[in-house]
Design an enzyme around this catalytic site. Structure first.
Site, PDB file in Angstrom:
ATOM      1  N   TYR A  76       0.844  -1.193   0.000  1.00  0.00           N
ATOM      2  CA  TYR A  76       0.000   0.000   0.000  1.00  0.00           C
ATOM      3  C   TYR A  76       0.876   1.237   0.000  1.00  0.00           C
ATOM      4  CZ  TYR A  76      -2.670   3.853   2.038  1.00  0.00           C
ATOM      5  OH  TYR A  76      -3.228   5.085   2.281  1.00  0.00           O
ATOM      6  N   ALA A 142       9.152  -1.010   3.415  1.00  0.00           N
ATOM      7  CA  ALA A 142       9.120  -2.015   2.350  1.00  0.00           C
ATOM      8  C   ALA A 142      10.161  -1.692   1.287  1.00  0.00           C
ATOM      9  CB  ALA A 142       7.728  -2.065   1.718  1.00  0.00           C
ATOM     10  N   GLY A 144      11.062  -2.692  -2.885  1.00  0.00           N
ATOM     11  CA  GLY A 144      10.700  -3.338  -4.144  1.00  0.00           C
ATOM     12  C   GLY A 144      11.486  -2.687  -5.265  1.00  0.00           C
ATOM     13  N   CYS A 173       3.012  -7.840   1.312  1.00  0.00           N
ATOM     14  CA  CYS A 173       4.177  -8.627   0.887  1.00  0.00           C
ATOM     15  C   CYS A 173       3.957 -10.125   1.050  1.00  0.00           C
ATOM     16  CB  CYS A 173       5.431  -8.180   1.633  1.00  0.00           C
ATOM     17  SG  CYS A 173       5.815  -6.439   1.382  1.00  0.00           S
TER      18      CYS A 173
END
Length: 218
Positions: A76, A142, A144, A173
């Site tokens: 999110y 997070a 990515g 995740c």
């Protein structure tokens, strides 16, 4: 090496941000632009990485969902979360993608440490984690990434003071047994400029990059 920092004060549409990243990555590869870190916030939305499973999208609740070429699963993004898009020429940084991800983790850990929050890695779990007083573990940041022609893009997100309820719409995740947290939930109330300053200092420590010009943008 001097790093250009782009800081956007308003909420940045995800699709336009993706287009800007694509343009910058191509220019870095062509040698017509330098490396850049872009700090921004998105309006509320979900993104799905290349490993995302459809069943991990529990309830989008009307929020847009974007399929993206970054690694990882569902996450999110929204106001109160600092997103850092990192566009580096990895050939200038050792050409090691695993080391690059490790360095992103270290960047976040050192940033959190400046606010007296202990962020930790966990084997088999991407991102940075905080151990709560009851022994449970929650994710505070997070990671990515995507790499094209050895140029990186996408990057990290750090929960400063987002609406954590929006994480309930996904399995973050792909990990069911742990939750999410933020600096605010840890009792640390800081402004986004303070977070940005910490990110810049920690980035220089990890990547050996001098703090270059700041390019403001909407």
């Amino acid at each position: 090496m001097s790093m250009e920092w782009r800081i956007s004060d308003g909420l940045v549409d995800y699709e336009s941000a993706s287009r800007d990243m694509e343009t910058r990555v191509a220019a870095i590869h062509d040698g017509t632009a330098g490396e850049q870190v872009w700090l921004l916030e998105h309006p509320p939305l979900y993104t799905a990485g290349t490993s995302a499973k459809d069943e991990d999208l529990i309830d989008a609740a009307g929020l847009p969902v974007y399929r993206t070429g970054r690694g990882g699963q569902f996450t999110y993004h929204g106001p109160g979360q600092r997103v850092g898009y990192v566009m580096l020429d990895l050939k200038r940084h050792g050409g090691d993608i695993r080391r690059y991800v490790h360095d992103l983790e270290e960047w976040l850990i050192r940033t959190l440490a400046r606010f007296q929050v202990k962020g930790e890695r966990r084997e088999g779990r991407v991102g940075i984690w905080v151990v709560e007083r009851d022994g449970s573990e929650n994710k505070i940041a997070a990671i990515g990434v995507r790499v094209r022609h050895w140029v990186t893009f996408h990057g990290v997100s750090l929960n400063v003071e987002p609406d954590l309820k929006n994480f309930d719409g996904i399995v973050p995740c792909g990990i069911l047994q742990h939750g999410v947290t933020s600096l605010a939930a840890q009792g640390i109330l800081v402004s986004m400029p303070e977070v940005d300053a910490a990110l810049r200092v920690a980035f220089g420590e990890v990547f050996g990059a001098e703090a270059g010009a700041i390019a403001g943008s909407p």
